[in-house]
Enzyme design. Structure first.
Site, PDB file in Angstrom:
ATOM      1  N   ASP A 341      31.103  81.261  75.333  1.00  0.00           N
ATOM      2  CA  ASP A 341      31.371  81.587  76.734  1.00  0.00           C
ATOM      3  C   ASP A 341      32.381  80.617  77.346  1.00  0.00           C
ATOM      4  O   ASP A 341      32.512  79.478  76.908  1.00  0.00           O
ATOM      5  CB  ASP A 341      30.080  81.533  77.554  1.00  0.00           C
ATOM      6  CG  ASP A 341      29.409  80.168  77.460  1.00  0.00           C
ATOM      7  OD1 ASP A 341      29.251  79.680  76.326  1.00  0.00           O
ATOM      8  OD2 ASP A 341      29.075  79.590  78.508  1.00  0.00           O
ATOM      9  N   GLU A 342      33.047  81.099  78.360  1.00  0.00           N
ATOM     10  CA  GLU A 342      33.872  80.261  79.247  1.00  0.00           C
ATOM     11  C   GLU A 342      34.804  79.331  78.474  1.00  0.00           C
ATOM     12  O   GLU A 342      34.950  78.159  78.834  1.00  0.00           O
ATOM     13  CB  GLU A 342      32.971  79.436  80.184  1.00  0.00           C
ATOM     14  CG  GLU A 342      32.111  80.305  81.068  1.00  0.00           C
ATOM     15  CD  GLU A 342      31.112  79.519  81.894  1.00  0.00           C
ATOM     16  OE1 GLU A 342      30.904  79.911  83.059  1.00  0.00           O
ATOM     17  OE2 GLU A 342      30.548  78.526  81.406  1.00  0.00           O
TER      18      GLU A 342
HETATM   19  C1  TNX Z   1      27.583  80.131  83.447  1.00  0.00           C
HETATM   20  S1  TNX Z   1      26.430  82.078  81.695  1.00  0.00           S
HETATM   21  C2  TNX Z   1      27.422  79.551  82.199  1.00  0.00           C
HETATM   22  C3  TNX Z   1      26.701  78.293  82.072  1.00  0.00           C
HETATM   23  C4  TNX Z   1      26.254  77.758  83.407  1.00  0.00           C
HETATM   24  C5  TNX Z   1      25.742  78.892  84.245  1.00  0.00           C
HETATM   25  C6  TNX Z   1      25.174  78.444  85.554  1.00  0.00           C
HETATM   26  C7  TNX Z   1      27.207  81.329  80.666  1.00  0.00           C
HETATM   27  C8  TNX Z   1      27.295  81.981  79.384  1.00  0.00           C
HETATM   28  N1  TNX Z   1      27.760  80.161  81.016  1.00  0.00           N
HETATM   29  O1  TNX Z   1      27.522  77.332  81.421  1.00  0.00           O
HETATM   30  O2  TNX Z   1      25.249  76.820  83.185  1.00  0.00           O
HETATM   31  O3  TNX Z   1      26.795  79.777  84.491  1.00  0.00           O
HETATM   32  O4  TNX Z   1      24.574  79.507  86.235  1.00  0.00           O
END
Ligand code: TNX
Length: 533
Positions: A341-342
């Protein structure tokens, strides 16, 4: 499941037995009223529940617990039940494995369950003579015992002896899950939680028939599992957390203790090592993993998306292979979660190359990949599972992957994220995906939520708890209860039982139970909490 069990009329099936004061034995007043509960209070709602009005079975000093002969798992489940009930009832409740049918007792049998209940389903019969749980597999016996716990007076959950009596309402439940994957996720990276804290959460989620605990074991702020071939990951990379606390990590023996504790409760651990982003703790631990050869400082803030493993560096894949190899060897479950993710500091082409390499590595270690849905932007192995965490009801890359056969775990952030605040004034949590009250958590259909992702593509649901703002077990419980049971019901119960008003009633009935169990839950104003809550 396709077996067409007729659905019981849950509302009308309520049996509330009045406990006459004269039945209460002993002189001391019970600390917790031993009030009988109703079939209609079980969470998740069973597939069918048919009460037998006027009939109940009372657990007494002559009750024996019978476990299916020759089954060590059945005996273990019987012993768990006996231990729980001995603590609260003070009754002897001997466990016997030589007899296969009830005679004034509770029988846990691996024969006679309807074929359609599958690996986790069960049939529970309560007559005046005894209680019988029948399942095809031990997992079904365990799930049936969780239902039985909810049919007992809440005082049965106490850790000290209560006065009783211990009536269980008469009737029959036939029950099995809608989805195979019913998960909770705990982020032990942003804040570290001890083995005992994780085990406490496992106990709480197992009562609601959750069968997967996904542990988010690494992130920018901490690396939480000892890796023998890369020891600094835990000893240095695990040495802090959000806000700069001491952090912590699990030894491999600790992790095994969690895996085994979960397995005893028919919960599978899915370990996550997040990559290529969310890797500052690893990059800080080993300079040679960085493209520029320089280790960054450890990170204790809450930003995301700034770190990336060095995609062109071959050592990156040696590192991943060794880490995944050690984790796979410690993990009996078939899944390893690789995050994904991200990854906003990784170019799209690097990301695709990286995902291809990592999927091969995990497969070579004999495990199946789960990744956050961002992985659907790349070419997936047929077995790779995508976990949807978005806030929209359509996602084109994910729908395209599903058209190719990819299976999905549903964790829409605006429905299932247990770190979202309930209301604006909730002390803990975040708001980026919105506020999530009980109705919001409950009112969506996992099998018909995301366009192009139908029921058959959905492996199940999962409720993640990210812990940027979560520090204690009381914090975990406040955010998980009552929303986790809502997600558990979406994962277990047939859609035909879905009814917000009825659910809120069942949820309210859990309040006194959580009070007795010491669960620090949020008393949502959407629910009428009965006395004792
Ligand atoms: C998004 S959801 C993230 C996390 C954070 C979260 C906080 C996701 C796959 N990644 O790194 O902790 O939001 O709500």
């Amino acid at each position: 499941m396709t077996t067409p069990f007729r659905r019981g009329r849950l509302g009308a099936a309520a049996v509330v037995l009045l406990v006459a004061a004269s039945l209460v034995s002993g002189t001391a007043a019970p600390a917790i009223a031993a009030t009988a509960v109703a079939f209609s209070s079980v969470v998740p709602a069973p597939v069918t529940a048919t009460a037998t009005p006027g009939v109940s079975y009372g657990i007494t000093s002559s009750t024996t617990i019978y476990a299916a002969p020759g089954s060590a798992p059945a005996a273990a489940i019987a012993n768990q039940l006996a231990a729980r009930l001995r603590a609260s009832t003070g009754l002897p409740l001997p466990v016997v494995t030589t007899v296969g049918s009830p005679a004034d007792g509770i029988a846990l049998l691996l024969t006679g369950a309807p074929a359609g209940v599958g690996a986790e389903g069960y049939q529970l019969d309560v007559t005046a003579a005894g209680i019988t749980v029948r399942a095809g597999q031990p997992a079904g016996l365990f799930r049936g015992v969780q239902t039985l716990r909810q049919l007992l007076p809440v005082a049965a959950e106490a850790t000290t002896v209560q006065a009783g009596p211990w009536p269980v309402p008469g009737g029959q439940i036939v029950d099995y899950p809608r989805f195979a994957h019913r998960g909770a996720m705990l982020d032990v990276a942003r804040h570290f939680f001890t083995v005992a804290q994780v085990q406490r959460y496992i106990d709480q989620i197992a009562l609601y028939k959750i069968n997967v605990l996904h542990l988010h074991l690494s992130d920018d702020q901490g690396w939480r599992i000892a890796i023998n071939s890369w020891p600094n990951l835990a000893t240095y990379g695990g040495g802090t957390q959000v806000g700069g606390g001491p952090g912590g990590y699990y030894t491999q023996a600790d992790y095994t203790a969690i895996v085994n504790y979960a397995a005893d409760r028919y919960v599978t651990i899915v370990p996550e090592i997040d990559m290529p982003g969310h890797t500052n703790a690893a990059l800080a631990s080993y300079a040679q993993l960085n493209c520029n050869g320089v280790a960054p400082a450890r990170y204790t803030g809450t930003q995301v998306g700034f770190s990336s493993l060095c995609v062109p560096l071959e050592l990156t894949y040696t590192f991943i292979d060794q880490v995944i190899g050690e984790i796979a060897a410690l993990t009996p479950g078939s899944y390893v979660h690789i995050g994904g993710d991200e990854a906003s500091s990784t170019t799209a082409s690097d990301y695709a190359y990286f995902l291809n390499r990592v999927q091969q590595i995990v497969a070579a270690r004999g495990k199946t990949v789960v990744g956050w849905h961002d992985v659907a932007n790349t070419t997936l192995l047929p077995s790779t599972v995508a976990q949807f965490w978005g806030t929209t009801t359509s996602n084109a890359p994910l729908a395209a992957a599903v058209a190719n056969g990819t299976k999905v775990v549903m964790s829409p952030a605006n429905k299932t994220y247990l770190d979202m605040k309930y209301r604006n004034n909730t002390r803990l949590g975040q708001k980026w995906a919105g506020l999530i009250e009980v109705d919001t958590a409950y009112e969506w259909n996992p099998g018909a939520y995301l366009s192009g992702v139908g029921e058959a593509a959905v492996l199940g649901v999962e409720a993640p708890l990210w812990t940027e703002t979560i520090v204690t077990s009381a914090d975990i419980e406040y955010m998980a209860f009552p929303r986790l049971p809502a997600i558990a019901e979406l994962g277990w119960s047939p859609w035909s039982t879905h009814n917000l008003t009825a659910f809120k009633g069942r949820l309210g009935a859990q309040g006194p139970r959580w009070r007795v169990m010491g669960i620090n839950y949020y008393q949502s104003t959407q629910v009428t909490w009965p006395s004792g809550s």
